[in-house]
Design an enzyme around this catalytic site. Structure first.
Site, PDB file in Angstrom:
ATOM      1  N   GLY A  11      -9.215  66.915 -65.281  1.00  0.00           N
ATOM      2  CA  GLY A  11      -7.595  66.391 -65.158  1.00  0.00           C
ATOM      3  C   GLY A  11      -7.296  65.957 -63.394  1.00  0.00           C
ATOM      4  N   LEU A  13      -5.786  68.286 -61.146  1.00  0.00           N
ATOM      5  CA  LEU A  13      -6.812  69.537 -60.906  1.00  0.00           C
ATOM      6  C   LEU A  13      -7.973  69.661 -60.933  1.00  0.00           C
ATOM      7  CD1 LEU A  13      -5.743  72.393 -59.677  1.00  0.00           C
ATOM      8  CD2 LEU A  13      -4.827  72.994 -61.742  1.00  0.00           C
ATOM      9  N   ALA A  65      -4.231  71.181 -70.095  1.00  0.00           N
ATOM     10  CA  ALA A  65      -2.856  71.437 -70.629  1.00  0.00           C
ATOM     11  C   ALA A  65      -2.941  70.210 -71.213  1.00  0.00           C
ATOM     12  CB  ALA A  65      -2.163  71.735 -69.225  1.00  0.00           C
ATOM     13  N   TYR A  66      -2.211  70.504 -72.354  1.00  0.00           N
ATOM     14  CA  TYR A  66      -0.449  69.479 -72.181  1.00  0.00           C
ATOM     15  C   TYR A  66       0.353  68.947 -71.705  1.00  0.00           C
ATOM     16  CZ  TYR A  66       1.572  65.704 -76.453  1.00  0.00           C
ATOM     17  OH  TYR A  66       1.559  64.878 -76.622  1.00  0.00           O
ATOM     18  N   TYR A 130       7.456  71.173 -73.918  1.00  0.00           N
ATOM     19  CA  TYR A 130       6.687  71.592 -73.374  1.00  0.00           C
ATOM     20  C   TYR A 130       6.797  72.507 -73.019  1.00  0.00           C
ATOM     21  CZ  TYR A 130       4.124  71.305 -69.230  1.00  0.00           C
ATOM     22  OH  TYR A 130       3.581  71.001 -67.734  1.00  0.00           O
ATOM     23  N   LYS A 134       4.752  75.876 -73.096  1.00  0.00           N
ATOM     24  CA  LYS A 134       3.725  76.126 -71.954  1.00  0.00           C
ATOM     25  C   LYS A 134       4.537  77.860 -72.469  1.00  0.00           C
ATOM     26  CE  LYS A 134       1.556  74.997 -68.872  1.00  0.00           C
ATOM     27  NZ  LYS A 134       0.493  74.519 -68.758  1.00  0.00           N
ATOM     28  N   TRP A 155       5.975  69.360 -60.376  1.00  0.00           N
ATOM     29  CA  TRP A 155       6.147  68.291 -59.217  1.00  0.00           C
ATOM     30  C   TRP A 155       4.516  68.131 -59.123  1.00  0.00           C
ATOM     31  CZ3 TRP A 155      11.407  66.207 -57.459  1.00  0.00           C
ATOM     32  CH2 TRP A 155      12.328  66.589 -58.491  1.00  0.00           C
TER      33      TRP A 155
END
Length: 290
Positions: A11, A13, A65-66, A130, A134, A155
């Site tokens: 991803g 990150l 993560a989703y 979502y 989380k 963001w």
């Protein structure tokens, strides 16, 4: 020295963590499924063994993560499996092998009805699927007994994957004018800056100086609306920011409700002795310059 495992390494990150820490193991979600207990135990065991053999300190930074906010409204079961069950499995494996865990969470765990930046201990109240998944992942970690830290951010954008900056850059080429919501406020965060912050935290933990507070906030400095963010992006692209027009959330309905105010206070990060991220506008300029 650190030995690092980054689930979700493909991803935006994860790729920035890999760029800043090339020695880290950064398996993609297809290579390491955080919902698969066997795979997770094997990966964490290998990490712990490698650290022991090399005299380094092991740490897991969970970037898996989703994140498809709207899709999660009709796919909450899958989102829960990744965002809640995944951290639970990771925490169990890390706890059993004495490996510290850093988990990345989101401002979407809050209701967005605040008038000042959220502190880590403020009441949660997610508005969408979502955010609920989380928040459940945070609960799983905090109740696991693992040496774990939750880092909430907001963001996030980077060079890879789908994000707001890349969307605006595409739409600038396709449309003469663009309407963007001006009644949602948050703090844009460059994934590379966040990655640097997470690695600094990992180093502190490895040195035995992990923060006593287990939930921290780490975002770009300052705040803006999506409209303000879009105008800044157009300016960096050399396009006329006046082509971006403000609209309300009601004029731009989405499947998932968004918090109107998602600014996170970075006081906990500073109090832990960690380096605050630069202002979001400065980070955006650096993103385009790079």
């Amino acid at each position: 020295m650190l030995s690092i495992l980054v689930p979700g390494g493909s991803g935006q990150l994860g790729q920035d963590l890999a760029a800043l820490a090339p020695e880290a193991a950064t398996p993609s979600s297809s290579e390491l499924n955080v919902r698969d207990t066997g795979q997770v135990v094997a990966a964490v065991t290998e990490l712990a063994d490698r650290a022991r053999a090399t005299g380094t300190s092991p740490v897991v930074i969970n970037a898996a993560a989703y994140t498809a906010v709207d899709a999660a409204e009709t796919d909450e079961e899958r989102a829960f499996a990744v965002n809640a069950d995944g951290p639970r499995v990771l925490a169990a494996a890390c706890s059993s092998r004495g490996v510290p865990l850093i988990h990345v969470s989101t401002d979407y765990v809050f209701a967005g009805d605040a008038t000042s930046p959220y502190e880590p201990g403020d009441l949660l109240g997610p508005l969408n699927a979502y955010g609920r998944t989380k928040a459940a992942g945070e609960d799983a970690l905090l109740g696991s007994g693992a040496r774990s830290w939750i880092v909430r951010t907001s963001w996030v954008y980077g060079k890879t994957g789908a994000n707001f900056v890349k969307t605006m850059a595409r739409l600038e080429k396709e449309r003469e004018e663009l309407s963007v919501v001006d009644d949602q406020t948050g703090s844009p965060t460059w994934s590379r800056d966040l990655a640097a912050g997470l690695l600094e935290l990992a180093g502190r933990i490895a040195a035995g100086e992990g923060p006593s507070q287990r939930v921290l906030h780490c975002t770009g400095g300052g705040s803006t609306t999506w409209f303000g963010f879009a105008k800044a992006i157009f300016a960096e692209l050399g396009a006329d920011p006046a082509r971006v027009k403000p609209c309300t959330t009601a004029e731009f309905p989405r499947p998932a409700a968004r918090p109107a105010y998602g600014v996170l206070s970075n006081a906990s990060w500073r109090e832990a002795g960690l380096t605050p991220l630069r202002d979001w506008s400065d980070a955006l300029k650096a993103y385009f310059a790079s």
